[in-house]
Design a protein around this motif. Structure first.
Motif, PDB file in Angstrom:
ATOM      1  N   LEU A   1      -2.876   8.492  -1.603  1.00  0.00           N
ATOM      2  CA  LEU A   1      -2.904   7.212  -1.146  1.00  0.00           C
ATOM      3  C   LEU A   1      -1.929   6.742  -2.036  1.00  0.00           C
ATOM      4  O   LEU A   1      -1.992   6.468  -3.552  1.00  0.00           O
ATOM      5  N   ASP A   2      -0.536   6.529  -1.677  1.00  0.00           N
ATOM      6  CA  ASP A   2       0.411   6.204  -2.607  1.00  0.00           C
ATOM      7  C   ASP A   2       0.618   4.644  -2.809  1.00  0.00           C
ATOM      8  O   ASP A   2       0.399   3.724  -1.658  1.00  0.00           O
ATOM      9  N   GLU A   3       0.848   4.325  -3.900  1.00  0.00           N
ATOM     10  CA  GLU A   3       0.765   3.057  -4.410  1.00  0.00           C
ATOM     11  C   GLU A   3      -0.685   2.089  -3.879  1.00  0.00           C
ATOM     12  O   GLU A   3      -0.695   1.192  -3.052  1.00  0.00           O
ATOM     13  N   VAL A   4      -1.809   2.825  -4.415  1.00  0.00           N
ATOM     14  CA  VAL A   4      -2.983   2.035  -4.032  1.00  0.00           C
ATOM     15  C   VAL A   4      -3.279   0.893  -4.183  1.00  0.00           C
ATOM     16  O   VAL A   4      -4.083  -0.105  -3.554  1.00  0.00           O
ATOM     17  N   ASP A   5      -2.509   0.407  -5.158  1.00  0.00           N
ATOM     18  CA  ASP A   5      -2.702  -1.192  -5.545  1.00  0.00           C
ATOM     19  C   ASP A   5      -2.338  -2.135  -4.499  1.00  0.00           C
ATOM     20  O   ASP A   5      -2.912  -3.341  -4.563  1.00  0.00           O
ATOM     21  N   ASN A   6      -1.729  -1.547  -3.537  1.00  0.00           N
ATOM     22  CA  ASN A   6      -1.228  -2.645  -2.471  1.00  0.00           C
ATOM     23  C   ASN A   6      -2.335  -2.829  -1.446  1.00  0.00           C
ATOM     24  O   ASN A   6      -2.189  -3.597  -0.684  1.00  0.00           O
ATOM     25  N   LEU A   7      -3.266  -1.990  -1.483  1.00  0.00           N
ATOM     26  CA  LEU A   7      -4.408  -2.086  -0.546  1.00  0.00           C
ATOM     27  C   LEU A   7      -5.244  -3.643  -0.837  1.00  0.00           C
ATOM     28  O   LEU A   7      -5.210  -4.203  -1.880  1.00  0.00           O
ATOM     29  N   THR A   8      -5.591  -4.120   0.480  1.00  0.00           N
ATOM     30  CA  THR A   8      -6.203  -5.391   0.320  1.00  0.00           C
ATOM     31  C   THR A   8      -7.519  -5.202  -0.273  1.00  0.00           C
ATOM     32  O   THR A   8      -8.221  -4.074  -0.464  1.00  0.00           O
ATOM     33  N   ALA A   9      -8.131  -6.437  -0.843  1.00  0.00           N
ATOM     34  CA  ALA A   9      -9.368  -6.393  -1.294  1.00  0.00           C
ATOM     35  C   ALA A   9     -10.618  -5.392  -0.518  1.00  0.00           C
ATOM     36  O   ALA A   9     -11.236  -4.916  -0.995  1.00  0.00           O
ATOM     37  N   ALA A  10     -10.543  -5.977   1.005  1.00  0.00           N
ATOM     38  CA  ALA A  10     -11.305  -5.397   1.915  1.00  0.00           C
ATOM     39  C   ALA A  10     -11.337  -3.647   1.994  1.00  0.00           C
ATOM     40  O   ALA A  10     -12.093  -3.013   2.114  1.00  0.00           O
ATOM     41  N   ALA A  11      -9.883  -3.454   2.152  1.00  0.00           N
ATOM     42  CA  ALA A  11      -9.747  -1.969   1.892  1.00  0.00           C
ATOM     43  C   ALA A  11     -10.124  -1.418   0.606  1.00  0.00           C
ATOM     44  O   ALA A  11     -10.765  -0.149   0.681  1.00  0.00           O
ATOM     45  N   HIS A  12     -10.081  -1.998  -0.585  1.00  0.00           N
ATOM     46  CA  HIS A  12     -10.506  -1.389  -1.750  1.00  0.00           C
ATOM     47  C   HIS A  12     -11.987  -1.065  -1.612  1.00  0.00           C
ATOM     48  O   HIS A  12     -12.706  -0.145  -1.868  1.00  0.00           O
ATOM     49  N   ALA A  13     -12.711  -2.251  -1.022  1.00  0.00           N
ATOM     50  CA  ALA A  13     -14.132  -1.965  -0.822  1.00  0.00           C
ATOM     51  C   ALA A  13     -14.582  -1.053   0.116  1.00  0.00           C
ATOM     52  O   ALA A  13     -15.485  -0.082  -0.099  1.00  0.00           O
ATOM     53  N   SER A  14     -13.762  -1.015   1.148  1.00  0.00           N
ATOM     54  CA  SER A  14     -14.005   0.297   2.176  1.00  0.00           C
ATOM     55  C   SER A  14     -13.833   1.516   1.486  1.00  0.00           C
ATOM     56  O   SER A  14     -14.647   2.504   1.507  1.00  0.00           O
ATOM     57  N   LEU A  15     -12.596   1.578   0.727  1.00  0.00           N
ATOM     58  CA  LEU A  15     -12.275   2.913  -0.218  1.00  0.00           C
ATOM     59  C   LEU A  15     -13.341   3.519  -0.818  1.00  0.00           C
ATOM     60  O   LEU A  15     -13.731   4.659  -1.132  1.00  0.00           O
ATOM     61  N   LYS A  16     -13.921   2.624  -1.712  1.00  0.00           N
ATOM     62  CA  LYS A  16     -15.011   2.689  -2.807  1.00  0.00           C
ATOM     63  C   LYS A  16     -16.125   3.658  -1.896  1.00  0.00           C
ATOM     64  O   LYS A  16     -16.712   4.487  -2.478  1.00  0.00           O
ATOM     65  N   ALA A  17     -16.491   3.244  -0.593  1.00  0.00           N
ATOM     66  CA  ALA A  17     -17.533   3.658   0.201  1.00  0.00           C
ATOM     67  C   ALA A  17     -17.287   5.118   0.255  1.00  0.00           C
ATOM     68  O   ALA A  17     -18.182   6.097   0.245  1.00  0.00           O
ATOM     69  N   ILE A  18     -15.977   5.718   0.997  1.00  0.00           N
ATOM     70  CA  ILE A  18     -15.732   6.953   1.279  1.00  0.00           C
ATOM     71  C   ILE A  18     -15.667   7.861   0.127  1.00  0.00           C
ATOM     72  O   ILE A  18     -15.498   9.124   0.124  1.00  0.00           O
ATOM     73  N   MET A  19     -15.361   7.139  -1.006  1.00  0.00           N
ATOM     74  CA  MET A  19     -14.866   7.972  -2.268  1.00  0.00           C
ATOM     75  C   MET A  19     -16.303   8.671  -2.673  1.00  0.00           C
ATOM     76  O   MET A  19     -16.243   9.582  -3.671  1.00  0.00           O
ATOM     77  N   ASN A  20     -17.427   8.383  -2.166  1.00  0.00           N
ATOM     78  CA  ASN A  20     -18.647   8.921  -2.536  1.00  0.00           C
ATOM     79  C   ASN A  20     -18.844  10.301  -1.780  1.00  0.00           C
ATOM     80  O   ASN A  20     -20.067  10.911  -1.937  1.00  0.00           O
TER      81      ASN A  20
ATOM     82  N   SER B   1       1.255   5.928   2.775  1.00  0.00           N
ATOM     83  CA  SER B   1       1.852   4.986   1.870  1.00  0.00           C
ATOM     84  C   SER B   1       1.197   3.716   2.087  1.00  0.00           C
ATOM     85  O   SER B   1       1.414   2.941   3.199  1.00  0.00           O
ATOM     86  N   CYS B   2       0.823   3.106   0.831  1.00  0.00           N
ATOM     87  CA  CYS B   2       0.139   1.907   1.171  1.00  0.00           C
ATOM     88  C   CYS B   2       1.181   0.686   1.178  1.00  0.00           C
ATOM     89  O   CYS B   2       0.949  -0.069   0.228  1.00  0.00           O
ATOM     90  N   ALA B   3       1.738   0.525   2.183  1.00  0.00           N
ATOM     91  CA  ALA B   3       2.969  -0.447   2.438  1.00  0.00           C
ATOM     92  C   ALA B   3       2.226  -1.677   3.154  1.00  0.00           C
ATOM     93  O   ALA B   3       1.196  -1.617   3.493  1.00  0.00           O
ATOM     94  N   GLN B   4       2.793  -2.846   2.962  1.00  0.00           N
ATOM     95  CA  GLN B   4       2.587  -4.098   3.578  1.00  0.00           C
ATOM     96  C   GLN B   4       2.341  -3.836   5.042  1.00  0.00           C
ATOM     97  O   GLN B   4       3.270  -3.118   5.891  1.00  0.00           O
ATOM     98  N   GLY B   5       1.249  -4.191   5.550  1.00  0.00           N
ATOM     99  CA  GLY B   5       1.031  -3.824   7.005  1.00  0.00           C
ATOM    100  C   GLY B   5       0.253  -2.720   7.238  1.00  0.00           C
ATOM    101  O   GLY B   5      -0.318  -2.540   8.322  1.00  0.00           O
ATOM    102  N   GLN B   6       0.242  -1.978   6.190  1.00  0.00           N
ATOM    103  CA  GLN B   6      -0.604  -0.567   6.504  1.00  0.00           C
ATOM    104  C   GLN B   6      -1.547  -0.458   5.148  1.00  0.00           C
ATOM    105  O   GLN B   6      -1.865   0.540   4.681  1.00  0.00           O
TER     106      GLN B   6
END
Length: 234
Positions: A125-144, A92-97
């Motif tokens: 990843l529930d409520e993925v929009d809560n990810l930080t910009a840095a987390a979104h960037a890292s997620l794109k990499a492992i989605m490959n 769960s992509c909650a604040q702090g996680q």
């Protein structure tokens, strides 16, 4: 006596828009290669209560079942249920996680061997929009990675990184046609051994729910309770 509203277990248990159902069934029946062609995620978006998280938790089991058993030889794709109970990682992509450290944790885990028969890792990843910009960037990499299936949910598609969306099959969980909901609710009444209200009355409840399955099903239970009390008073 309450209506028999069971917990969803198959695609047919959801009231979906036609194009959403078509995309979901294409993934499950193998019409489209998934994961494949740079796409490794199913991204569910819609209003609160539309069933995103419920379906997200079921999708890995449906996928594992169709990939590792001959189930589609005997039943239609809409009737699939999870017969494999694969290992799933739910976050769960909650604040702090919601930072890059979370994605680093996921990356470390998916680099280990999967014990699922398909050899796939399943990550929700529930409520993925809560990810930080840095987390979104890292997620794109492992989605490959080709050995990981991501299931993502969001109430706010516009807050999800375009690169994440581009690596996803997007499933719109917003309001299904009223007729689909009327049919679904009438089947609930039939399973409960009760006479349903008129189609017009059911449609009124559905339209007032604004696409939230949670609201629609709660309101139809309230409607039935009122009907039964009125019958008792007559």
């Amino acid at each position: 006596m309450a209506l028999n509203i069971s917990t969803p277990s198959s695609p047919d248990d959801f009231a979906l828009m036609p194009h959403t159902r078509a995309k979901l069934e294409a993934v499950l029946d193998g019409t489209v290669k998934f994961p494949g062609n740079g796409v490794s995620a199913l991204l569910l978006y819609g209003v609160y209560g539309s069933g995103k998280t419920t379906m997200a938790k079921l999708l890995p089991g449906w996928l594992e079942t169709v990939k590792t058993t001959p189930v589609l030889q005997s039943i239609p794709v809409g009737s699939i249920i999870d017969s494999t109970q694969p290992n799933i990682d739910f976050y769960s992509c909650a604040q702090g996680q919601n930072g890059a450290s979370l994605i680093g944790q996921i990356q470390s885990h998916v680099m280990t061997m999967s014990f699922n028969p398909s050899c796939l890792h399943y990550v929700i990843l529930d409520e993925v929009d809560n990810l930080t910009a840095a987390a979104h960037a890292s997620l794109k990499a492992i989605m490959n990675y080709t050995h990981v299936v991501f299931v993502l949910t969001t109430n706010h598609l516009n807050k999800v990184d375009p690169g994440v969306i581009n690596r996803s099959i997007v499933l719109d969980m917003n309001s299904a046609p009223t007729s689909a909901w009327v049919s679904k609710i009438k089947s609930i009444y039939a399973a409960s051994g009760k006479t349903p209200p008129t189609d017009q009355a059911i449609a009124g409840v559905v339209n007032a729910g604004n696409g939230s399955a949670r609201t629609i099903l709660t309101d139809i239970e309230i409607t039935q309770s009122i009907r039964e009390r009125q019958f008792e008073d007559e």
